[in-house]
Scaffold this motif. Structure first.
Motif, PDB file in Angstrom:
ATOM      1  N   THR A 177       0.821  -1.204   0.000  1.00 22.96           N
ATOM      2  CA  THR A 177       0.000   0.000   0.000  1.00 22.96           C
ATOM      3  C   THR A 177       0.858   1.259   0.000  1.00 22.96           C
ATOM      4  O   THR A 177       2.001   1.275   0.453  1.00 22.96           O
TER       5      THR A 177
ATOM      6  N   ASP B 263      -0.572   7.220  -2.704  1.00 17.26           N
ATOM      7  CA  ASP B 263      -0.902   7.577  -4.077  1.00 17.26           C
ATOM      8  C   ASP B 263      -0.358   6.497  -5.008  1.00 17.26           C
ATOM      9  O   ASP B 263       0.847   6.398  -5.217  1.00 17.26           O
ATOM     10  N   THR B 264      -1.248   5.696  -5.559  1.00 15.30           N
ATOM     11  CA  THR B 264      -0.799   4.576  -6.390  1.00 15.30           C
ATOM     12  C   THR B 264      -0.221   5.032  -7.735  1.00 15.30           C
ATOM     13  O   THR B 264       0.360   4.227  -8.451  1.00 15.30           O
TER      14      THR B 264
ATOM     15  N   ALA C 231      -4.254   1.534  -2.649  1.00 17.74           N
ATOM     16  CA  ALA C 231      -4.116   2.875  -2.080  1.00 17.74           C
ATOM     17  C   ALA C 231      -4.502   2.849  -0.602  1.00 17.74           C
ATOM     18  O   ALA C 231      -5.514   2.258  -0.224  1.00 17.74           O
TER      19      ALA C 231
END
Length: 273
Positions: free
Chosen positions: A32, A35-36, A57
């Motif tokens: 995680t 901001d992916t 995210a």
């Protein structure tokens, strides 16, 4: 059966390499980040290692989103076997220079976020009598350091919380521990919040920054720290407290054997001399 491992803070640094290394060892890794769109470096590293990751995210200070994520993972995978609370944030400043909002932000990221995620995964681990919860703290969780009041305070807090939890969780087959890196060459330093008004502390802060810059110039590589995290997450010889390098072990040892506080005082005093 592969362990399901959830790790936070994987967009860069040791979290990135820990996620890839865990996947290389056969874990199903849920990696995680806030901001992916920043997942490119992680995915490239995973591709080079020949592994796949489930990238999600998560802003760790958003407790409602964290709760939904854990529910989604349990629905998708049936369980979470390993939680690694790796996301963290630094802050440079001494008491007068810090606002209560800055102190609260350090507690939110470095203390309350790991506590919340640990609470969320505990019921399933307890019911299955199997699981491992690891929180990446810092040698700043054992040694209070100049101009790190809020950061060390939050790291001390999370270590105390986890050490207390560990004694109870082990009765249900759940292992709880902390991982203490020293300086690691990563984007952590560039993300550290610094005071805008140094005032009377200018000389002392300059000395501290000079010393810290030198420490990070000779820091452990993120690859090495990530591998150490994966080692600790998968070891059969589990202990509550682990470090990621010999330097970190020596650093933490200054405080852990310091019954009257003088060893830490003598250790850190030259940093701002």
């Amino acid at each position: 059966m592969s362990d399901i491992a959830l790790i936070t803070g994987t967009s860069s640094g040791m979290g990135l390499f820990a996620a890839v290394e865990l996947a290389r060892r056969g874990c199903q890794v849920v990696a995680t980040m806030r901001d992916t769109s920043r997942a490119t470096e992680l995915l490239d590293a995973a591709s080079q290692a020949g592994v796949e990751l489930d990238v999600r995210a998560l802003d760790v200070v958003d407790h409602d989103t964290a709760s939904r994520l854990v529910d989604e993972l349990i629905a998708a995978y049936g369980r979470i076997d390993i939680l690694i609370n790796n996301a963290g944030q630094g802050c440079v400043g001494t008491a007068e220079q810090l606002s209560l909002a800055q102190i609260q932000a350090q507690l939110d990221v470095n203390f309350l976020a790991p506590v919340n995620l640990s609470k969320l995964v505990l019921p399933g681990m307890r019911e299955r009598r199997h699981g491992r919860i690891l929180t990446v703290t810092s040698v700043g969780g054992t040694v209070g350091q100049p101009f790190a009041d809020a950061y060390c305070g939050a790291k001390f807090a999370v270590e105390g919380f986890m050490q207390s939890l560990a004694a109870v969780a082990e009765h249900f087959g759940v292992q709880v521990g902390v991982i203490e890196p020293a300086a690691v060459a990563s984007q952590f330093v560039s993300n550290v919040e610094r005071p805008s008004d140094v005032g009377a502390y200018a000389r002392l802060l300059d000395a501290y920054v000079a010393r810290t810059t030198g420490a990070f110039a000779n820091a452990q590589t993120p690859e090495s720290a990530g591998k150490a995290i994966a080692d600790i997450a998968t070891t059969h010889d589990f202990t509550f407290r682990s470090q990621t390098s010999e330097a970190a072990t020596a650093f933490a040892g200054v405080s852990l054997a310091d019954l009257d506080g003088s060893r830490v005082r003598n250790f850190t005093a030259p940093w701002i001399a």
